[in-house]
Motif scaffolding. Sequence first.
Motif, short mmCIF file in Angstrom:
data_model
loop_
_atom_site.label_atom_id
_atom_site.label_comp_id
_atom_site.label_asym_id
_atom_site.label_seq_id
_atom_site.Cartn_x
_atom_site.Cartn_y
_atom_site.Cartn_z
N ILE A 191 3.63 -2.74 -5.49
CA ILE A 191 4.28 -1.51 -5.91
C ILE A 191 5.65 -1.79 -6.50
CG2 ILE A 191 5.46 0.51 -4.90
CD1 ILE A 191 2.97 1.20 -3.46
N ILE A 192 6.35 -2.82 -6.00
CA ILE A 192 7.70 -3.09 -6.51
C ILE A 192 7.68 -3.54 -7.96
CG2 ILE A 192 8.82 -3.53 -4.31
CD1 ILE A 192 8.43 -6.49 -4.71
N GLU A 236 4.74 -16.63 8.98
CA GLU A 236 3.38 -17.20 9.06
C GLU A 236 2.31 -16.13 9.28
OE1 GLU A 236 5.22 -17.63 13.24
OE2 GLU A 236 5.89 -17.76 11.14
N GLU A 237 2.72 -14.87 9.45
CA GLU A 237 1.76 -13.80 9.71
C GLU A 237 1.35 -13.10 8.42
OE1 GLU A 237 2.57 -12.24 14.16
OE2 GLU A 237 4.08 -11.64 12.69
N ARG A 238 0.23 -12.37 8.54
CA ARG A 238 -0.30 -11.59 7.41
C ARG A 238 -0.18 -10.10 7.76
NH1 ARG A 238 -4.84 -9.25 5.21
NH2 ARG A 238 -5.28 -9.88 3.05
N ILE A 239 0.18 -9.27 6.76
CA ILE A 239 0.35 -7.84 6.99
C ILE A 239 -0.42 -7.04 5.93
CG2 ILE A 239 2.57 -7.90 5.75
CD1 ILE A 239 3.45 -5.52 7.52
N THR A 240 -1.05 -5.95 6.36
CA THR A 240 -1.73 -5.02 5.45
C THR A 240 -0.90 -3.74 5.35
OG1 THR A 240 -3.92 -5.84 6.07
CG2 THR A 240 -3.82 -3.66 5.07
N ILE A 241 -0.60 -3.30 4.14
CA ILE A 241 0.13 -2.06 3.89
C ILE A 241 -0.85 -1.06 3.29
CG2 ILE A 241 2.16 -0.99 2.85
CD1 ILE A 241 3.09 -3.88 2.13
N ILE A 242 -0.94 0.12 3.91
CA ILE A 242 -1.79 1.20 3.40
C ILE A 242 -0.87 2.36 3.05
CG2 ILE A 242 -3.73 2.74 3.88
CD1 ILE A 242 -4.44 0.69 6.19
N THR A 243 -0.89 2.81 1.79
CA THR A 243 0.02 3.86 1.35
C THR A 243 -0.71 4.80 0.40
OG1 THR A 243 2.26 4.24 0.48
CG2 THR A 243 0.96 2.49 -0.57
N ASP A 244 0.05 5.69 -0.22
CA ASP A 244 -0.53 6.57 -1.24
C ASP A 244 0.50 6.79 -2.34
OD1 ASP A 244 1.26 8.31 -0.04
OD2 ASP A 244 -0.24 9.80 0.55
N GLU A 245 0.09 7.50 -3.38
CA GLU A 245 0.96 7.66 -4.54
C GLU A 245 2.23 8.42 -4.19
OE1 GLU A 245 -1.72 9.50 -7.28
OE2 GLU A 245 -2.66 7.59 -7.87
N ALA A 246 2.13 9.37 -3.27
CA ALA A 246 3.29 10.20 -2.92
C ALA A 246 4.34 9.43 -2.13
CB ALA A 246 2.83 11.42 -2.11
N ASP A 300 7.73 5.15 -3.08
CA ASP A 300 9.11 4.68 -2.99
C ASP A 300 9.37 4.01 -1.64
OD1 ASP A 300 8.80 7.12 -1.68
OD2 ASP A 300 10.83 7.83 -2.17
N ILE A 301 8.82 4.58 -0.56
CA ILE A 301 9.00 3.99 0.77
C ILE A 301 8.18 2.71 0.88
CG2 ILE A 301 8.56 4.36 3.23
CD1 ILE A 301 9.25 7.35 2.68
N ALA A 302 6.96 2.71 0.34
CA ALA A 302 6.14 1.50 0.35
C ALA A 302 6.84 0.37 -0.39
CB ALA A 302 4.78 1.78 -0.27
N ALA A 303 7.54 0.69 -1.47
CA ALA A 303 8.26 -0.33 -2.23
C ALA A 303 9.37 -0.96 -1.40
CB ALA A 303 8.83 0.27 -3.51
#
Length: 341
Positions: free
Chosen positions: A6-7, A33-43, A46-49
Amino acid sequence: MPDRPIIDTVAIDPELVPGARNAIRICLRLKPEERITIITDEATADIAAALEAEIAEVGSDFSLFVLEHHARRPLTGMPEIILEDLARSQVSIFAAQTQTGELGSRIQMTAVVNKNGIRHGHMVNINRQIMLEGMRANFLAVDALSQRLLAHARDAKRITCRTPHGTDFEAEFSPALNWVKTSGIITPEKWGNLPGGEIFTSPFNSNGIFVVDGVVGDYLCERYGDLQDNPLMIEVENNRIRSLKSENKDLRDDFRLYTSTDENSNRVGEFAIGTNTACKHVIGNILQDEKIPGVHIAFGHPYAEHTGQNWISKTHIDCVGRDFDIWFDGEQVMQRGKFLV
């Protein structure tokens, strides 16, 4: 495939950075060393970024999914590609807005989280105001307060709460049912909402009047917002709704319909005390408002996998009031919304 970062398309708002840093580095304690999943939406881009930028600084591998890119909304189920990716991660974040009927898809997601012991930050309906208020809390201090309160609560047989606005409510507790702390410091044992700041259990029984002059949860929160001028009065008898009253007839009827979904939708499934002292006032958003120091209860799903309750429900709706006095077995622990412990 996951979506591109998103950025690449959304500029970072510097005012969102402190809350995002709290989420990634303090609450979730993400390691390189860890893996992360981000789940977001179009609205919520800005916070997901802002979250994604913090993850990039930590140096962790991640996948990012924008819900609208993978399914039509409102969701009828969490897309399999997201659930499969989630199962590969040690850490995850859901930062998106709710739509009517999507609770089931989020329960699907948290089932994967529970099964795999994922440190999951649940940021449902997160917005800019919450990022600037509740997400800027000193979560180490919130955790310490929550731990002190938890020690008292685990010994309590009854908790009574009253407000100047008409609440007079008492819950009874069983040693067979667990108290849970979700203070913002998230562990593999229990995912938590962000901002965090509450302790909760499922009551053995409860009775009395609970005046909802803060907010109600799920999609009704966005519909009705702050209820101070048109509160909902709920009479509870033996842990179930006996009557509902409100000058706002639409609110009363929508709440009745919601709590009639299944045989346990009208049953008190959660009794909770908010502990996030950075949350000073009702803003009309359940994600933050349920963390305000005070009591909230919820009808429906009792988080049985954590509380040990022996029933479940397809629904869960929180109810928040204002200005509580609270007693644990007669010992006062809060006066007009201020902790005494």
